[in-house]
Design an enzyme around this catalytic site. Structure first.
Site, short mmCIF file in Angstrom:
data_model
loop_
_atom_site.label_atom_id
_atom_site.label_comp_id
_atom_site.label_asym_id
_atom_site.label_seq_id
_atom_site.Cartn_x
_atom_site.Cartn_y
_atom_site.Cartn_z
NE ARG A 1 -6.87 -9.94 2.51
CZ ARG A 1 -7.57 -10.39 1.28
NH1 ARG A 1 -7.86 -8.39 1.07
NH2 ARG A 1 -7.99 -10.82 1.08
CG ASP B 1 8.54 4.89 15.87
OD1 ASP B 1 8.47 4.70 16.63
OD2 ASP B 1 9.41 3.38 15.64
CE LYS C 1 9.15 -2.85 21.25
NZ LYS C 1 9.76 -1.85 19.70
C1 LIG Z 1 9.62 -2.24 18.08
C2 LIG Z 1 9.93 -1.16 17.61
C3 LIG Z 1 9.80 -0.84 15.58
C4 LIG Z 1 9.25 -2.34 15.07
O1 LIG Z 1 7.78 -2.95 15.90
P1 LIG Z 1 7.91 -4.59 16.25
O2 LIG Z 1 6.64 -4.06 16.72
O3 LIG Z 1 8.60 -4.92 16.94
O4 LIG Z 1 7.34 -5.22 14.51
C5 LIG Z 1 9.56 -0.09 15.67
N1 LIG Z 1 10.51 1.49 15.82
C6 LIG Z 1 10.56 0.93 17.00
C7 LIG Z 1 10.82 2.84 17.69
C8 LIG Z 1 11.05 0.39 17.81
O5 LIG Z 1 10.93 0.12 19.01
#
Ligand SMILES: *Cc1c(COP(=O)(O)O)cnc(C)c1O
Length: 400
Positions: A46, A170, A195
């Site tokens: 962890r 993001d 992604k």
């Molecule tokens: C999918 C996504 C998230 C969340 O991510 P997870 O891996 O599904 O928890 C956050 N921001 C954006 C822009 C996303 O497409």
């Protein structure tokens, strides 16, 4: 080294006497200590794990960051940065927002005493009117999800800093291959590594990358203290996927541009959306801060039923909420990824119900275009049948 070289040429296994060229999976929870009174490099997974260290160093390098931290999902990464905000302080977020981020801010943090405000990230004026002295974190997505709107990272960073707030961006949709937000003044980059970074739909993971040593210390405390760090096997998969980020992005973007060309000329497509294709202003901002539009494409048909039909009739494009994978996917964001955002807010960002979002993969572009074409074409066929033959009318009457 240039980006594509960095993707594959890095120390995959520091200190290993056998010099493997791929990073081993250190699938262990604890590490034996030599002395009872002194820790070694690692003691408990962890707190730190060699497979995760390699991945975190590599991600920091790619994002031009001092440190990066990997979490069990993008939302775990978002939750970690939200810990930088204390009760009584506020988060200001752009309205073109991932549904899960909205859920975290408004349904989990707000009831626990953290103020949450939303404003169109594309409008500096609106952000300026909404920011307050209590704002601690300004959070944006650029391109915004799912309308692919563009926010000026440098301008928003300046606004945030003038209020003593942090800017987090993001970067899931662009990936560091196309955009490096820290270079433009952002304090924090956050990713759903599920992604494009991973690219194969086989891991959920999140990343937070920062330059400030103080922020890095705070984030390490949060990662270790809350325990949502990414496990060794997922780190290995993400390391493996990451090596082809450049190749994938290039091919996916090329395919996306071909599909855009097809959609623009299609009579049943009312409007297409692509990063940097909005207003002239958006275009110049995107060109300033990114190296391409990426592999997400959205379009409106003007008819929710037609959009639904296209999504359900495509054979190669799979209906999935996610994006960024080697395989193409199709979704109706209003009903899928963004359904957790309440209608008022969806209206505020002019969120069309008939919006179709494509995440374009690495398949042969001709197959992808043919797939969309047959999905549109089969719509006529079905409405013709549905507008009833004489026999069908008769059969219906008989049933009654
Ligand atoms: C999918 C996504 C998230 C969340 O991510 P997870 O891996 O599904 O928890 C956050 N921001 C954006 C822009 C996303 O497409």
């Amino acid at each position: 080294m240039n980006f594509d070289t960095k993707l594959v040429r890095f120390d995959q296994c520091p200190d290993d006497p056998y010099r493997p060229v791929a990073t081993p999976i250190y699938q262990t929870a604890t590490f034996e200590q030599e002395f009872a009174t002194e820790f070694g490099d690692y003691d408990y997974s962890r707190s730190g794990n060699p497979t995760r260290t390699v991945l975190e160093k590599q991600l920091a390098l790619l994002e031009n960051a001092g440190r990066a931290f990997c979490f069990s999902s993008g939302m775990a990464a978002m939750a970690a940065i939200s810990r930088l905000v204390k009760p009584g302080e506020e988060i200001l977020a752009g309205t073109d927002l991932y549904g899960g981020a909205y859920r975290l801010f408004s349904r989990i943090l707000q009831p626990r005493g953290i103020g949450v405000r939303y404003a169109a990230g594309t409008s500096l004026d609106e952000l300026r009117e909404t920011i307050t002295p209590q704002t601690r974190l300004l959070h944006i997505e650029t391109p915004g999800n799912p309308l692919l709107s563009i926010t000026d990272i440098a301008a928003v960073a300046e606004l945030a800093h003038s209020y003593g707030a942090l800017l987090s961006v993001d970067n899931s949709m662009m990936s560091p291959y196309l955009q490096a937000p820290l270079d433009h003044g952002a304090d924090i980059v956050v990713h759903s590594a599920t992604k494009f970074l991973c690219g194969h739909s086989d891991v959920t993971a999140g990343v937070v990358a920062v330059n400030s040593t103080k922020l890095a210390q705070d984030l390490y405390l949060i990662q270790n203290g809350e325990g949502a760090a990414l496990g060794p096997f997922d780190c290995f998969l993400l390391l493996r996927g990451l090596k082809t980020l450049g190749l994938r992005m290039q091919r996916q973007q090329e395919n996306a541009l071909r599909i855009l060309d097809f959609l623009q000329r299609h009579p049943q497509v009312k409007r297409v959306f692509y990063p940097g294709w909005g207003s002239a202003q958006e275009q110049s901002i995107h060109e300033k801060q990114a190296r391409g539009g990426g592999a997400l494409v959205a379009f409106e048909t003007g008819d929710v039923e037609l959009s639904r039909h296209v999504a359900e009739q495509t054979k190669i494009f799979a209906i999935t909420v996610s994006f960024g994978s080697v395989n193409s996917s199709i979704s109706l964001p209003y009903f899928m990824s963004h359904s957790s955002i309440p209608p008022e807010l969806r209206e505020k960002s002019c969120f069309p119900h008939d919006l179709v979002r494509l995440s374009v993969g690495i398949e042969d572009e001709k197959d992808l275009i043919a797939d969309l074409e047959q999905a549109f074409n089969s719509h006529h066929a079905i409405t013709e049948v549905r507008s009833c033959t004489e026999e069908e009318k008769l059969a219906m009457n008989q049933r009654e």
